[in-house]
Design an enzyme around this catalytic site. Structure first.
Site, PDB file in Angstrom:
ATOM      1  N   ASP A  15       0.742  -1.208  -0.073  1.00  0.00           N
ATOM      2  CA  ASP A  15       0.038  -0.053   0.086  1.00  0.00           C
ATOM      3  C   ASP A  15       0.657   1.044  -0.048  1.00  0.00           C
ATOM      4  O   ASP A  15       1.881   1.061   0.160  1.00  0.00           O
ATOM      5  CB  ASP A  15      -0.834  -0.111   1.113  1.00  0.00           C
ATOM      6  CG  ASP A  15      -1.793   1.178   1.239  1.00  0.00           C
ATOM      7  OD1 ASP A  15      -2.399   1.672   0.354  1.00  0.00           O
ATOM      8  OD2 ASP A  15      -1.824   1.868   2.410  1.00  0.00           O
ATOM      9  N   SER A  16       0.328   2.650  -0.269  1.00  0.00           N
ATOM     10  CA  SER A  16       1.015   3.586  -0.192  1.00  0.00           C
ATOM     11  C   SER A  16       1.528   3.966   1.332  1.00  0.00           C
ATOM     12  O   SER A  16       2.327   4.675   1.549  1.00  0.00           O
ATOM     13  CB  SER A  16       0.086   4.773  -0.583  1.00  0.00           C
ATOM     14  OG  SER A  16      -1.305   4.821   0.014  1.00  0.00           O
ATOM     15  N   CYS A  78      -3.758  -0.887  -2.233  1.00  0.00           N
ATOM     16  CA  CYS A  78      -4.090   0.382  -2.510  1.00  0.00           C
ATOM     17  C   CYS A  78      -4.786   0.562  -3.626  1.00  0.00           C
ATOM     18  O   CYS A  78      -4.585   0.080  -4.717  1.00  0.00           O
ATOM     19  CB  CYS A  78      -2.572   1.193  -2.558  1.00  0.00           C
ATOM     20  SG  CYS A  78      -2.712   3.005  -3.066  1.00  0.00           S
ATOM     21  N   GLU A 157      -6.541   8.514   9.788  1.00  0.00           N
ATOM     22  CA  GLU A 157      -5.431   8.464  10.288  1.00  0.00           C
ATOM     23  C   GLU A 157      -5.402   9.358  11.577  1.00  0.00           C
ATOM     24  O   GLU A 157      -4.753   8.537  12.731  1.00  0.00           O
ATOM     25  CB  GLU A 157      -4.397   9.135   9.686  1.00  0.00           C
ATOM     26  CG  GLU A 157      -4.248   8.395   8.057  1.00  0.00           C
ATOM     27  CD  GLU A 157      -2.986   8.403   7.465  1.00  0.00           C
ATOM     28  OE1 GLU A 157      -2.031   9.044   7.643  1.00  0.00           O
ATOM     29  OE2 GLU A 157      -2.792   7.628   6.627  1.00  0.00           O
ATOM     30  N   CYS A 189     -11.165   2.824  -1.148  1.00  0.00           N
ATOM     31  CA  CYS A 189      -9.890   3.272  -0.458  1.00  0.00           C
ATOM     32  C   CYS A 189      -9.649   2.520   0.947  1.00  0.00           C
ATOM     33  O   CYS A 189     -10.579   2.162   1.483  1.00  0.00           O
ATOM     34  CB  CYS A 189     -10.373   4.873  -0.044  1.00  0.00           C
ATOM     35  SG  CYS A 189      -8.733   5.611   0.648  1.00  0.00           S
ATOM     36  N   HIS A 191      -8.503   3.488   3.739  1.00  0.00           N
ATOM     37  CA  HIS A 191      -8.927   4.183   4.957  1.00  0.00           C
ATOM     38  C   HIS A 191     -10.407   3.636   5.164  1.00  0.00           C
ATOM     39  O   HIS A 191     -10.752   4.018   6.298  1.00  0.00           O
ATOM     40  CB  HIS A 191      -8.349   5.321   4.777  1.00  0.00           C
ATOM     41  CG  HIS A 191      -7.109   5.856   4.838  1.00  0.00           C
ATOM     42  ND1 HIS A 191      -5.896   5.019   3.945  1.00  0.00           N
ATOM     43  CD2 HIS A 191      -6.417   6.176   5.788  1.00  0.00           C
ATOM     44  CE1 HIS A 191      -4.837   5.478   4.264  1.00  0.00           C
ATOM     45  NE2 HIS A 191      -4.960   6.185   5.473  1.00  0.00           N
TER      46      HIS A 191
END
Ligand code: DGL
Length: 273
Positions: A15-16, A78, A157, A189, A191
């Protein structure tokens, strides 16, 4: 190129950054006996606002690193990298199967039988149109409505997933989906699984189906490995090794938020151009 892989080889996930640990968690839940090597490009996150060329270059570097670790499969956790770099990663991987979250989310949307599909993701994912192409290829009769929700990444985050700011932000992004006929919504996504519950509650009356591409790619990984006779018959819990390209501040706090626990084996590995 032919790489030597076996059922005992680990699964590579990248992932990023750290958000892809939601995918690692879904894979661990589904395949608890598999060894997993995770790479989070924490030095270069976020990918969601970068160009396709840059995301493709970074993703290929990571894929090569994972191949060097002897992985038997690469999962692109990602969504932005799945949109920009799937073909490039496949080309680098040779005989190693590569899965991406966009195909997985598409498969789950098709399985839902719904005809009007909503997609939310980063700017990169939504502007690439990758979900639209993938969904339309699977079923040309589908109607797709997408929306970039860039503020959700920093909120996740920060751990702000159901406070007043998060709920207001969700309302701003999601209100168009209340009356535009959407029947299923893809969380496109890494997140967004953290907002699954508030999103479900937001659409409770409408009964919208929420598609979590992390869970879908884990199911896809199991099927693929099974089909290739590459499932590990190990009966002990698999090992989890985490590489990051930078150790960000509050790493453990962040990792716990996405993985549900602190990862034990964490190494810093910087990738070269
Ligand atoms: N991992 C990214 C994705 O799923 C979100 C974070 C970023 O922008 O890098 O699209």
């Amino acid at each position: 190129m032919n790489h030597n892989i076996s059922s005992k080889s680990p699964i590579g996930i990248f992932d990023s950054g750290i958000g892809g640990l939601t995918v690692a968690k879904a894979v661990m839940d589904k395949l608890p006996n598999e060894d997993i090597i995770y790479f989070g490009d924490t030095a270069r996150v976020p990918y969601g606002i970068k160009s396709e060329e840059t995301v493709s270059k970074y993703s290929t570097q990571i894929a090569k690193f994972l191949i060097g670790q002897g992985v038997k499969m690469i999962i692109i956790a990602c969504n932005t990298a799945s949109a920009a770099a799937f073909k490039a990663v496949q080309a680098a991987a040779g005989n190693i199967p590569v899965l991406n979250v966009i195909d997985a989310g598409t498969a789950a949307a098709i399985q839902s039988g719904k005809k009007v599909i909503g997609v939310i993701g980063t700017l990169g994912t939504v502007s690439s149109g990758a979900y639209d192409v993938s969904l339309k290829q699977a079923n040309g009769a589908l109607t797709i409505k997408s929306k970039a929700c860039p503020m959700l990444v920093p909120l996740a985050e920060e751990g702000w997933t159901d406070n007043e700011v998060a709920l207001q932000t969700l309302d701003i992004y999601l209100s168009p989906f209340r009356n535009n006929g959407v029947e299923a919504l893809i969380l496109g996504c890494t997140h967004y699984p953290l907002f699954k519950q508030p999103i479900q509650e937001y659409f409770a009356e409408k009964g919208l189906e929420i598609i979590d591409s992390a869970e879908s790619v884990a199911a896809m990984a199991e099927n693929k490995l099974d089909g290739l006779n590459l499932l590990n018959d190990n009966t002990n819990p698999g090992a989890f090794t985490c590489y990051v390209s930078d150790r960000p501040q509050r790493f453990h706090e962040l990792a716990e938020r996405f993985l549900g626990r602190e990862p034990e084996n964490v190494f810093v590995e910087s990738l070269k151009d």
